[in-house]
Enzyme design. Structure first.
Site, PDB file in Angstrom:
ATOM      1  NE  ARG A  59     -26.939  38.639  27.930  1.00 25.37           N
ATOM      2  CZ  ARG A  59     -25.709  38.777  28.382  1.00 25.37           C
ATOM      3  NH1 ARG A  59     -25.516  39.046  29.647  1.00 25.37           N
ATOM      4  NH2 ARG A  59     -24.705  38.643  27.582  1.00 25.37           N
ATOM      5  CG  ASP A  71     -25.835  35.316  17.334  1.00 25.31           C
ATOM      6  OD1 ASP A  71     -25.096  34.525  16.722  1.00 25.31           O
ATOM      7  OD2 ASP A  71     -25.762  35.486  18.562  1.00 25.31           O
TER       8      ASP A  71
HETATM    9  P1  AMP Z   1     -24.503  36.481  23.362  1.00 27.33           P
HETATM   10  O1  AMP Z   1     -23.535  35.390  23.678  1.00 27.33           O
HETATM   11  O2  AMP Z   1     -24.564  37.556  24.414  1.00 27.33           O
HETATM   12  O3  AMP Z   1     -24.341  37.035  21.988  1.00 27.33           O
HETATM   13  O4  AMP Z   1     -25.934  35.793  23.410  1.00 27.33           O
HETATM   14  C1  AMP Z   1     -26.324  34.719  22.595  1.00 27.33           C
HETATM   15  C2  AMP Z   1     -27.775  34.401  22.858  1.00 27.33           C
HETATM   16  O5  AMP Z   1     -27.973  33.954  24.207  1.00 27.33           O
HETATM   17  C3  AMP Z   1     -28.727  35.581  22.691  1.00 27.33           C
HETATM   18  O6  AMP Z   1     -29.940  35.090  22.183  1.00 27.33           O
HETATM   19  C4  AMP Z   1     -28.886  36.095  24.097  1.00 27.33           C
HETATM   20  O7  AMP Z   1     -30.082  36.810  24.277  1.00 27.33           O
HETATM   21  C5  AMP Z   1     -28.908  34.791  24.885  1.00 27.33           C
HETATM   22  N1  AMP Z   1     -28.462  34.976  26.268  1.00 27.33           N
HETATM   23  C6  AMP Z   1     -27.210  35.256  26.698  1.00 27.33           C
HETATM   24  N2  AMP Z   1     -27.179  35.360  28.032  1.00 27.33           N
HETATM   25  C7  AMP Z   1     -28.426  35.152  28.489  1.00 27.33           C
HETATM   26  C8  AMP Z   1     -29.036  35.131  29.781  1.00 27.33           C
HETATM   27  N3  AMP Z   1     -28.334  35.336  30.899  1.00 27.33           N
HETATM   28  N4  AMP Z   1     -30.358  34.893  29.837  1.00 27.33           N
HETATM   29  C9  AMP Z   1     -31.069  34.684  28.726  1.00 27.33           C
HETATM   30  N5  AMP Z   1     -30.563  34.680  27.485  1.00 27.33           N
HETATM   31  C10 AMP Z   1     -29.253  34.915  27.360  1.00 27.33           C
HETATM   32 MG    MG Z   2     -25.173  38.373  20.911  1.00 22.01          MG
END
Ligand code: AMP
Ligand code: MG
Length: 490
Positions: free
Chosen positions: A86, A245
């Site tokens: 995203r 990550d």
């Molecule tokens: P985060 O929890 O923000 O570190 O995200 C973990 C993974 O989930 C990453 O690969 C993000 O790009 C993906 N991700 C989080 N929220 C979304 C969303 N609303 N749509 C698509 N991918 C998401």
């Molecule tokens: Mg992240």
């Protein structure tokens, strides 16, 4: 807007990115803009809001090279292939001082890495990242920055329907430990080498000259992470999702999700709703950092030495040294919080004595250290130090003994209180105030949000006596005000 986008990521093998443009949105509105950061980036005064808004929401693209980056990661210990699901990297902007900054839109629509996600972000979490990352910056802790939040005029479905928004994030780079895990998982050593060379070029080019640049890259990242996490510990910050990550090679704090500052001191504190086991609690952050660095080291082994046994022994030696280093700088930085310029191992009992007392008495982390910092002006623990209303510590025997020891220890130091006032923040973004500001902002009222931003822009400045508008932000939450959980809102 005079962004000068370059795209050095294009020099990496193409398995590291997918060229993709942000997905346009219905009716963008610029809600928050960081003029002082814009000036630092050399973007100057921004005269007309409308083309700027379109750029910062992704409705107008300045180059064909915007991309979603590929990465993997250990999430709560489990390995997954991930990537920018995203977010889109618009490019790198080179500031007047020559510094290269990634400019990324977060919440900019679906990419090939979106999996089941909608590619979007909700307004609350983007405002939270803006507020807390700017606060970190002012505290002097390495962090990605926030340039703007633009609402999209579209709604996103989370636990309830929320307003959509896009955050513009400025970072030294978006290389993560997870980017190396991705390269390693592809099994292509030449791609891994290209990534490591790129990371060295961007963050520590001096190591190209060294005998083993990849071992030195490991050492560099370990050092940055140690310094970063010790700084978090010193201000009571809990990141909340220290998955690999979410660990940046640059040593910047990245990916503000369910993060928060602790009020009363308890090493077991966790805010994240999803962290049921307390894996990423305040006190576990140092061990998790070690674990994450071991994952990073695993990926580098083929580059460190062609013989695996040799590579492992080099990497282990490096990480072993790092755990000492971590303790070393923890003692030094905690010592500074007590007014000791060069603390050593012999100061451990003093540091731990205070922490133990704080834990037993549910003392407020920030206000305890700040009260001690003003001991020369007002030797007294007021009610601000305890979240339990009406508790006074004047007769506490353990505390009084500790104060005696501490006074004896700093008697030989110069300018202890000045040192303490320069490292113990008087102001932090307390969770109950952040949440209030965000829920008002979600309904269109940004007054409290801007007040908090201003309050947090001078974290080491004392709140003046009688200044009730600012003083209220320093009062620990009452039982009813306490925030139990924060949500990452993805
Ligand atoms: P985060 O929890 O923000 O570190 O995200 C973990 C993974 O989930 C990453 O690969 C993000 O790009 C993906 N991700 C989080 N929220 C979304 C969303 N609303 N749509 C698509 N991918 C998401
Ligand atoms: Mg992240």
């Amino acid at each position: 807007m005079p962004f000068q986008f370059e795209s050095s990521y294009l020099n990496l093998p193409d398995l590291f990115y997918d060229l993709v443009a942000p997905v346009p949105v219905a009716t963008p509105e610029l809600l928050v803009f960081n003029q002082s950061l814009a000036s630092e980036l050399g973007l100057g005064e921004i005269p007309e809001p409308s083309p700027l808004t379109d750029i910062l929401v992704g409705n107008r693209v300045l180059s064909d090279n915007s991309m979603a980056l590929a990465y993997a990661g250990h999430q709560f210990g489990h390995f997954s292939m991930l990537g920018d699901g995203r977010a889109v990297l618009l490019g790198e902007h080179v500031a007047p001082d020559g510094t290269r900054w990634d400019v990324q839109l977060k919440g900019s629509g679906k990419t090939m890495f979106s999996r089941r996600g909608d590619g979007r972000a909700a307004l609350g979490p983007m405002l939270r990242e803006y507020l807390v990352s700017e606060s970190m910056h002012h505290l002097g802790i390495p962090t990605t920055r926030s340039l703007a939040v633009v609402s999209t005029g579209e709604s996103v479905q989370r636990e309830r329907v929320e307003k959509g928004a896009v955050l513009t994030r400025i970072a030294a780079s978006h290389l993560r430990v997870g980017t190396f895990e991705y390269a390693s998982a592809t099994g292509r050593v030449e791609a891994l080498k290209a990534l490591a060379d790129y990371a060295i070029l961007r963050h520590c080019p001096q190591y190209f000259e060294s005998d083993n640049p990849y071992l030195d890259l490991l050492g560099y990242v370990a050092e940055q992470q140690a310094r970063l996490v010790v700084q978090w510990l010193c201000v009571g910050f809990i990141h909340g999702v220290m998955n690999t990550d979410n660990v940046a090679i640059s040593g910047e704090t990245i990916d503000y999700g369910p993060c928060a500052f602790m009020d009363q001191y308890d090493p077991a504190t966790v805010f994240s709703y999803i962290d049921e086991q307390g894996r990423y609690s305040y006190g576990n952050q140092r061990y998790v950092t070690m674990w994450n660095l071991a994952r990073f080291a695993d990926t580098l082994l083929p580059l460190i030495d062609p013989d695996q046994e040799t590579a492992i022994s080099y990497a282990e030696h490096m990480l072993h040294g790092f755990s000492y280093y971590f303790d070393e700088i923890w003692i030094q930085m905690m010592g500074r919080k007590l007014g000791i310029h060069q603390a050593g191992h012999e100061d451990m009992p003093l540091i731990e004595g205070l922490l133990n007392w704080m834990e037993m008495n549910h003392a407020d982390f920030t206000n305890t250290f700040r009260t001690l910092s003003n001991w020369d002006r007002n030797p007294h623990f007021g009610s601000n130090v305890c979240s339990k209303v009406g508790v006074e510590f004047a007769d506490d025997e353990t505390l009084n003994e500790w104060i005696q020891q501490w006074q004896t220890r700093i008697a030989s130091e110069r300018d202890s209180y000045e040192l303490m006032r320069s490292v113990n923040p008087a102001r932090i973004p307390r969770n109950h105030w952040v949440n209030r500001a965000l829920s008002l902002a979600e309904s269109g009222d940004f007054e409290l949000f801007h007040q908090l931003l201003e309050f947090l822009s001078a974290p080491y400045e004392e709140v003046q006596l009688g200044d009730e508008q600012w003083a209220r932000f320093n009062v620990p939450p009452s039982e009813e005000e306490k925030v139990q959980f924060t949500f990452c809102g993805t």
